[in-house]
Scaffold this motif. Structure first.
Motif, PDB file in Angstrom:
ATOM      1  N   GLY A  80       6.429   5.727   8.921  1.00  0.00           N
ATOM      2  CA  GLY A  80       7.172   5.561   7.875  1.00  0.00           C
ATOM      3  C   GLY A  80       6.919   5.024   6.581  1.00  0.00           C
ATOM      4  N   GLY A  81       5.509   4.917   6.307  1.00  0.00           N
ATOM      5  CA  GLY A  81       4.779   4.284   5.216  1.00  0.00           C
ATOM      6  C   GLY A  81       5.117   5.244   4.022  1.00  0.00           C
ATOM      7  N   ALA A  82       5.333   6.635   3.995  1.00  0.00           N
ATOM      8  CA  ALA A  82       5.521   7.354   2.967  1.00  0.00           C
ATOM      9  C   ALA A  82       7.001   7.955   2.977  1.00  0.00           C
ATOM     10  N   HIS A  83       7.673   7.392   3.906  1.00  0.00           N
ATOM     11  CA  HIS A  83       9.031   7.745   3.719  1.00  0.00           C
ATOM     12  C   HIS A  83       9.783   7.245   2.386  1.00  0.00           C
ATOM     13  N   PRO A  84      10.817   8.213   1.884  1.00  0.00           N
ATOM     14  CA  PRO A  84      11.280   8.151   0.627  1.00  0.00           C
ATOM     15  C   PRO A  84      12.270   7.030   0.599  1.00  0.00           C
ATOM     16  N   LEU A 426       7.497   1.473   7.645  1.00  0.00           N
ATOM     17  CA  LEU A 426       9.082   0.626   7.817  1.00  0.00           C
ATOM     18  C   LEU A 426       9.171   0.401   9.357  1.00  0.00           C
ATOM     19  N   LEU A 427       8.657   1.392  10.248  1.00  0.00           N
ATOM     20  CA  LEU A 427       9.066   1.034  11.492  1.00  0.00           C
ATOM     21  C   LEU A 427       8.519  -0.100  12.525  1.00  0.00           C
ATOM     22  N   LYS A 428       7.430  -0.759  11.840  1.00  0.00           N
ATOM     23  CA  LYS A 428       6.701  -1.893  12.688  1.00  0.00           C
ATOM     24  C   LYS A 428       6.806  -3.029  11.813  1.00  0.00           C
ATOM     25  N   LYS A 429       7.506  -3.057  10.624  1.00  0.00           N
ATOM     26  CA  LYS A 429       7.263  -4.336   9.849  1.00  0.00           C
ATOM     27  C   LYS A 429       8.057  -5.486  10.707  1.00  0.00           C
ATOM     28  N   SER A 430       9.216  -5.383  11.249  1.00  0.00           N
ATOM     29  CA  SER A 430       9.636  -6.428  12.032  1.00  0.00           C
ATOM     30  C   SER A 430       8.985  -7.029  13.061  1.00  0.00           C
ATOM     31  N   TYR A 431       8.046  -6.369  13.400  1.00  0.00           N
ATOM     32  CA  TYR A 431       7.113  -6.847  14.550  1.00  0.00           C
ATOM     33  C   TYR A 431       5.638  -7.334  14.064  1.00  0.00           C
ATOM     34  N   LEU A 432       5.530  -7.313  12.657  1.00  0.00           N
ATOM     35  CA  LEU A 432       4.154  -7.805  12.200  1.00  0.00           C
ATOM     36  C   LEU A 432       3.803  -9.089  12.592  1.00  0.00           C
ATOM     37  N   GLY A 433       4.983 -10.014  12.843  1.00  0.00           N
ATOM     38  CA  GLY A 433       4.633 -11.469  13.231  1.00  0.00           C
ATOM     39  C   GLY A 433       4.468 -11.495  14.508  1.00  0.00           C
ATOM     40  N   SER A 437      -0.323 -14.277  11.952  1.00  0.00           N
ATOM     41  CA  SER A 437       0.471 -15.502  11.853  1.00  0.00           C
ATOM     42  C   SER A 437       1.157 -15.989  10.633  1.00  0.00           C
ATOM     43  N   PRO A 438       1.950 -16.834  10.540  1.00  0.00           N
ATOM     44  CA  PRO A 438       2.761 -16.992   9.344  1.00  0.00           C
ATOM     45  C   PRO A 438       1.815 -17.515   8.146  1.00  0.00           C
ATOM     46  N   GLN A 439       0.586 -17.881   8.316  1.00  0.00           N
ATOM     47  CA  GLN A 439      -0.121 -18.184   7.419  1.00  0.00           C
ATOM     48  C   GLN A 439      -0.546 -16.968   6.691  1.00  0.00           C
ATOM     49  N   GLU A 440      -0.938 -15.924   7.561  1.00  0.00           N
ATOM     50  CA  GLU A 440      -1.553 -14.726   7.142  1.00  0.00           C
ATOM     51  C   GLU A 440      -0.286 -13.745   6.338  1.00  0.00           C
ATOM     52  N   LEU A 441       0.906 -13.901   6.964  1.00  0.00           N
ATOM     53  CA  LEU A 441       1.883 -13.254   6.121  1.00  0.00           C
ATOM     54  C   LEU A 441       2.122 -13.830   4.946  1.00  0.00           C
ATOM     55  N   ALA A 442       2.004 -15.264   4.672  1.00  0.00           N
ATOM     56  CA  ALA A 442       2.277 -15.905   3.410  1.00  0.00           C
ATOM     57  C   ALA A 442       1.247 -15.435   2.394  1.00  0.00           C
ATOM     58  N   LEU A 443       0.082 -15.177   2.907  1.00  0.00           N
ATOM     59  CA  LEU A 443      -0.984 -14.725   1.938  1.00  0.00           C
ATOM     60  C   LEU A 443      -0.814 -13.359   1.636  1.00  0.00           C
ATOM     61  N   MET A 444      -0.356 -12.386   2.464  1.00  0.00           N
ATOM     62  CA  MET A 444      -0.065 -10.918   2.152  1.00  0.00           C
ATOM     63  C   MET A 444       1.032 -10.943   1.089  1.00  0.00           C
ATOM     64  N   ARG A 445       2.017 -11.910   1.297  1.00  0.00           N
ATOM     65  CA  ARG A 445       3.266 -12.134   0.313  1.00  0.00           C
ATOM     66  C   ARG A 445       2.789 -12.535  -1.159  1.00  0.00           C
ATOM     67  N   ARG A 446       1.748 -13.527  -1.022  1.00  0.00           N
ATOM     68  CA  ARG A 446       1.106 -13.980  -2.397  1.00  0.00           C
ATOM     69  C   ARG A 446       0.465 -12.950  -2.898  1.00  0.00           C
ATOM     70  N   LEU A 447      -0.443 -12.278  -2.442  1.00  0.00           N
ATOM     71  CA  LEU A 447      -1.120 -10.996  -2.879  1.00  0.00           C
ATOM     72  C   LEU A 447      -0.217 -10.079  -3.714  1.00  0.00           C
ATOM     73  N   LYS A 448       0.809  -9.606  -2.777  1.00  0.00           N
ATOM     74  CA  LYS A 448       1.827  -8.594  -3.310  1.00  0.00           C
ATOM     75  C   LYS A 448       2.348  -9.176  -4.547  1.00  0.00           C
ATOM     76  N   VAL A 462       5.526  -2.320   5.031  1.00  0.00           N
ATOM     77  CA  VAL A 462       4.478  -3.283   5.775  1.00  0.00           C
ATOM     78  C   VAL A 462       5.145  -4.608   5.974  1.00  0.00           C
ATOM     79  N   PHE A 463       5.809  -5.430   4.871  1.00  0.00           N
ATOM     80  CA  PHE A 463       6.554  -6.792   5.103  1.00  0.00           C
ATOM     81  C   PHE A 463       7.737  -6.934   4.075  1.00  0.00           C
ATOM     82  N   ASP A 464       8.460  -7.606   4.257  1.00  0.00           N
ATOM     83  CA  ASP A 464       9.590  -7.837   3.350  1.00  0.00           C
ATOM     84  C   ASP A 464       8.740  -9.214   2.623  1.00  0.00           C
TER      85      ASP A 464
END
Length: 469
Positions: A80-84, A426-433, A437-448, A462-464
């Motif tokens: 779902g990465g290219a889903h409208p 879209l389909l896998k983002k709720s399972y990314l955790g 790790s929480p630290q990796e997810l936090a860094l992804m959000r900081r980059l975004k 990818v993530f919220d």
């Protein structure tokens, strides 16, 4: 800033010809969804620029008006990465296609992002080279999407993931800045390797417009064997022996469990190259330089493994037709959609030694939780990538959420990854955790947040931005 869709459309209409900007009923049905089984969604518009500068101008206009941009390539993605998204401009790269340069001295090819993978493969072959990335969707998928998801494919064990073949990259940032770095040098340590931020980021940090691809020498011969095995321990032993005995010739090591083999031969109807039934089946491929030298070497190695005991039965290729027939068994999974009906397909990564234990545990959990559960297992075991297909037989509506939760929970318990090569979307983002790790997810959000403070590019993929755990 509040979105200004009408003003954005007016600005796009002033900057691009009518054929490039599609709205309402003029939007093709293919642009309303990818292959992720998500329902169609009508976007604000579909824009089809044909130059990198056009992509940059489009993103600048959308950013100025607070309108989200979702890049679309060949629309073959499964996550779902290219889903409208409603209210977003879909930026299709289908007109940004073509091979700009072949450089035999550097063994590179410079391509536009909308170029289909098969076109790139064919051009390399005609020039006496090989582009090793290979996917079942080769005729439809585009190189920009391949790089945006860091695609894997059939020969990762020898050549690595898509990022391994990229030397230079051009991309558009969320503010519309066009960054051109079409490097051709293998050794270039001048500062940060910025291209790696965009390869695998699924269009959330930037939109790839052009790439310099590293080509490989064209193989002089291809040999393959299809082996019947009686235990997973024997499969692992054979993998180790193939790495030692075949060395860099080893280009693929695919494994199919008995349940997959049964469906391919009985339901799909592919003719089995091996007689009898075995617990597992291994497809080994080796690419060499000379058939006169490497053909007998491959044959001798297979015979030594047969005599040593791990192989129960084997068919060895005598022609490229045989190689194609062996691969037909592995590629028959593309028929599951029409033969098995609605199902859920998974692309996970696991430690090689634990794959069989995972398959048994996952099958047992699905049987316990999902009525009339059915699942089959296969994949690129040599690089730690397992695919599986699961469904509830006879169900009017597939319990996709229950099936997904069960599979990804099992992946987490076996220290695996929820995505080996297809991305998160879209389909896998709720399972990314389960994987990060929480630290990796936090860094992804900081980059975004740092690169795309407005959240313009592919939002919600990818993530919220907010932790909803």
């Amino acid at each position: 800033m509040p979105a200004q869709p009408d003003a954005c459309l007016a600005a796009l209409a002033a900057a691009f010809p009518p054929a490039a900007l599609l709205q309402g009923g003029a939007i093709p049905a293919r642009n309303l969804q990818d292959t992720s089984y998500l329902p169609p969604e009508t976007p604000l518009a579909v824009l089809r620029p044909d130059t990198p500068q056009g992509v940059a101008e489009a993103v600048r206009i959308c950013a100025r008006h607070g309108v989200a941009v979702v890049p679309q390539g060949g629309l073959t993605g499964l996550a779902g990465g290219a889903h409208p998204l409603a209210g977003a401009v879909m930026l299709s790269l289908e007109r940004l296609a073509g091979i700009e340069e072949m450089d035999p001295a550097a063994s590179t090819m410079t391509v536009r992002a909308g170029t289909p993978l098969e076109v790139i493969q064919r051009a390399a072959d005609e020039a006496g080279f090989l582009v090793p990335l290979d996917l079942g969707a080769r005729g439809s998928c585009q190189i920009g999407g391949n790089l945006g998801t860091n695609a894997g494919g059939n020969r990762v064990i020898r050549y690595g993931m898509a990022r391994e073949m990229v030397l230079g990259l051009e991309y558009v940032l969320p503010d519309g800045t066009l960054v051109t770095s079409l490097n051709k040098m293998i050794k270039n340590n001048a500062g940060y390797d910025l291209k790696q931020l965009f390869i695998g980021s699924e269009g959330t940090l930037g939109i790839i417009t052009r790439a310099v691809l590293r080509m490989q020498p064209k193989p002089g011969c291809v040999n393959a064997a299809l082996c019947g095995m009686e235990s997973y321990a024997d499969v692992v032993a054979l993998l180790g022996a193939a790495r030692r005995g075949l060395g860099p010739m080893l280009s693929a090591f695919e494994v199919m469990w008995d349940d997959y083999w049964h469906e391919v031969t009985e339901t799909v109807g592919v003719r089995a190259p091996l007689a009898g039934r075995h617990a597992l089946y291994v497809l080994i491929e080796a690419q060499g330089l000379s058939e006169a030298v490497d053909g007998p070497r491959f044959q001798s190695w297979i015979e030594s493994q047969f005599e040593a005991g791990p192989i129960g039965d084997a068919a060895v290729s005598q022609s490229m037709g045989d190689v194609a027939a062996f691969w037909a068994m592995r590629d028959a999974c593309s028929e599951f959609g029409s033969r098995l009906g609605p199902h859920v397909a998974f692309d996970v990564g696991l430690p090689v030694a634990r794959m069989d234990d995972f398959a048994k545990a996952c099958k047992a959990r699905l049987a316990e939780r999902v009525p009339n559960a059915f699942s089959v297992y296969y994949g690129h075991i040599g690089d730690g990538n397992l695919h599986l297909v699961a469904l509830s037989r006879g169900a009017a509506v597939q319990p996709m959420a229950l099936i997904s939760a069960t599979v990804y929970e099992t992946v987490r318990d076996f220290d695996g990854t929820i995505s080996a090569e297809h991305g998160i979307g879209l389909l896998k983002k709720s399972y990314l955790g389960h994987t990060r790790s929480p630290q990796e997810l936090a860094l992804m959000r900081r980059l975004k947040a740092a690169m795309d403070p407005q959240g313009i590019l592919n939002p919600g993929k990818v993530f919220d931005m907010e932790d909803k755990a």
